[in-house]
Write a protein that holds these residues in place. Structure first.
Motif, PDB file in Angstrom:
ATOM      1  N   CYS A  27      17.144 -12.672  20.425  1.00  0.00           N
ATOM      2  CA  CYS A  27      18.174 -12.139  21.326  1.00  0.00           C
ATOM      3  C   CYS A  27      18.864 -13.322  21.996  1.00  0.00           C
ATOM      4  CB  CYS A  27      17.525 -11.232  22.367  1.00  0.00           C
ATOM      5  SG  CYS A  27      18.687 -10.563  23.563  1.00  0.00           S
ATOM      6  N   ASN A  32      12.248 -13.154  25.434  1.00  0.00           N
ATOM      7  CA  ASN A  32      11.376 -12.051  24.999  1.00  0.00           C
ATOM      8  C   ASN A  32      10.846 -11.228  26.165  1.00  0.00           C
ATOM      9  OD1 ASN A  32      11.663 -12.513  22.267  1.00  0.00           O
ATOM     10  ND2 ASN A  32       9.854 -13.824  22.139  1.00  0.00           N
ATOM     11  N   LEU A  35      13.774  -9.099  27.648  1.00  0.00           N
ATOM     12  CA  LEU A  35      14.143  -8.049  26.693  1.00  0.00           C
ATOM     13  C   LEU A  35      13.086  -6.946  26.691  1.00  0.00           C
ATOM     14  CD1 LEU A  35      16.084  -6.937  24.584  1.00  0.00           C
ATOM     15  CD2 LEU A  35      14.903  -8.330  22.870  1.00  0.00           C
ATOM     16  N   ARG A  39      13.866  -3.022  27.791  1.00  0.00           N
ATOM     17  CA  ARG A  39      13.549  -1.905  26.890  1.00  0.00           C
ATOM     18  C   ARG A  39      12.504  -0.976  27.524  1.00  0.00           C
ATOM     19  NH1 ARG A  39      11.947  -4.319  21.334  1.00  0.00           N
ATOM     20  NH2 ARG A  39      12.035  -2.134  20.698  1.00  0.00           N
ATOM     21  N   MET A  55      18.632  -3.601  21.785  1.00  0.00           N
ATOM     22  CA  MET A  55      19.797  -4.313  22.296  1.00  0.00           C
ATOM     23  C   MET A  55      20.666  -4.648  21.103  1.00  0.00           C
ATOM     24  SD  MET A  55      19.842  -7.531  24.817  1.00  0.00           S
ATOM     25  CE  MET A  55      21.336  -8.295  25.369  1.00  0.00           C
ATOM     26  N   LYS A  60      23.013  -9.423  22.093  1.00  0.00           N
ATOM     27  CA  LYS A  60      21.958  -9.644  21.100  1.00  0.00           C
ATOM     28  C   LYS A  60      22.313 -10.797  20.183  1.00  0.00           C
ATOM     29  CE  LYS A  60      18.427  -8.439  18.309  1.00  0.00           C
ATOM     30  NZ  LYS A  60      18.182  -9.526  17.411  1.00  0.00           N
TER      31      LYS A  60
END
Length: 184
Positions: A27, A32, A35, A39, A55, A60
């Protein structure tokens, strides 16, 4: 990443590029941990599976594949785009929208809503007015609060709701096919 993407346009088909860059890969905007957090918050809010929150877009990839902004880099005016894939949530909204339309209530964007619906996704900006349509109010309140928290940066966070992974894949590969055609 944009140079790798452009090189792959010449050797991979649109499905392979979708899998490599949209479903896989790193991304651009969020690490990480962030993200995962984004989510997680979304799947908890809408009671959906974690793997059904993705994403997409320039956040992204680092650049856009949409025709109007093709290969434009993610910047301060960009949004964080989220694809939510949930058949049950999609059908719930579809049924509520149908009943709203059937009631004869004023809904200026109904035609556009049902056009996107036929393509397997719901654009929340085409839902009935949120002061009369509970799901729209819930959706916009959630995403506006997520945006204003600045938890994921100073960017608008927006989502689209897809009936299935098939329709998300189709939507994304249309733009990827256009990128492939432009590469030759």
């Amino acid at each position: 990443m944009i140079e790798d993407f452009k090189a792959d346009l010449k050797v991979l088909n649109s499905l392979q590029i979708y899998r490599k860059y949209v479903l896989g890969g790193v991304c651009h905007l969020l690490d990480n941990h962030d993200l995962f957090e984004l989510r997680e918050v979304i799947c908890e809010q809408f009671q959906i599976e974690f793997n059904d929150v993705l994403m997409v877009g320039s956040g992204k990839l680092g650049f856009s594949i949409k025709p109007s902004r093709r290969f434009g880099l993610f910047n301060d005016d960009s949004d964080i785009d989220i694809a939510i894939v949930s058949t049950s949530l999609f059908e719930r909204v579809w049924q509520e929208a149908y009943l709203y339309k059937k009631s004869g209530a004023d809904w200026p964007s109904a035609g556009r809503f049902f056009k996107y619906l036929a393509d397997g996704w719901i654009r929340p900006d085409k839902l009935p007015p949120s002061n009369y349509f509970d799901f729209a109010a819930e959706w916009w309140t959630f995403f506006n609060e997520l945006t204003s928290s600045n938890r994921f940066g100073p960017y608008k966070i927006r989502g689209g709701l897809y009936h299935s992974h098939f329709f998300l894949q189709e939507y994304q590969t249309i733009c990827i096919d256009q990128c492939i055609q432009e590469a030759f």
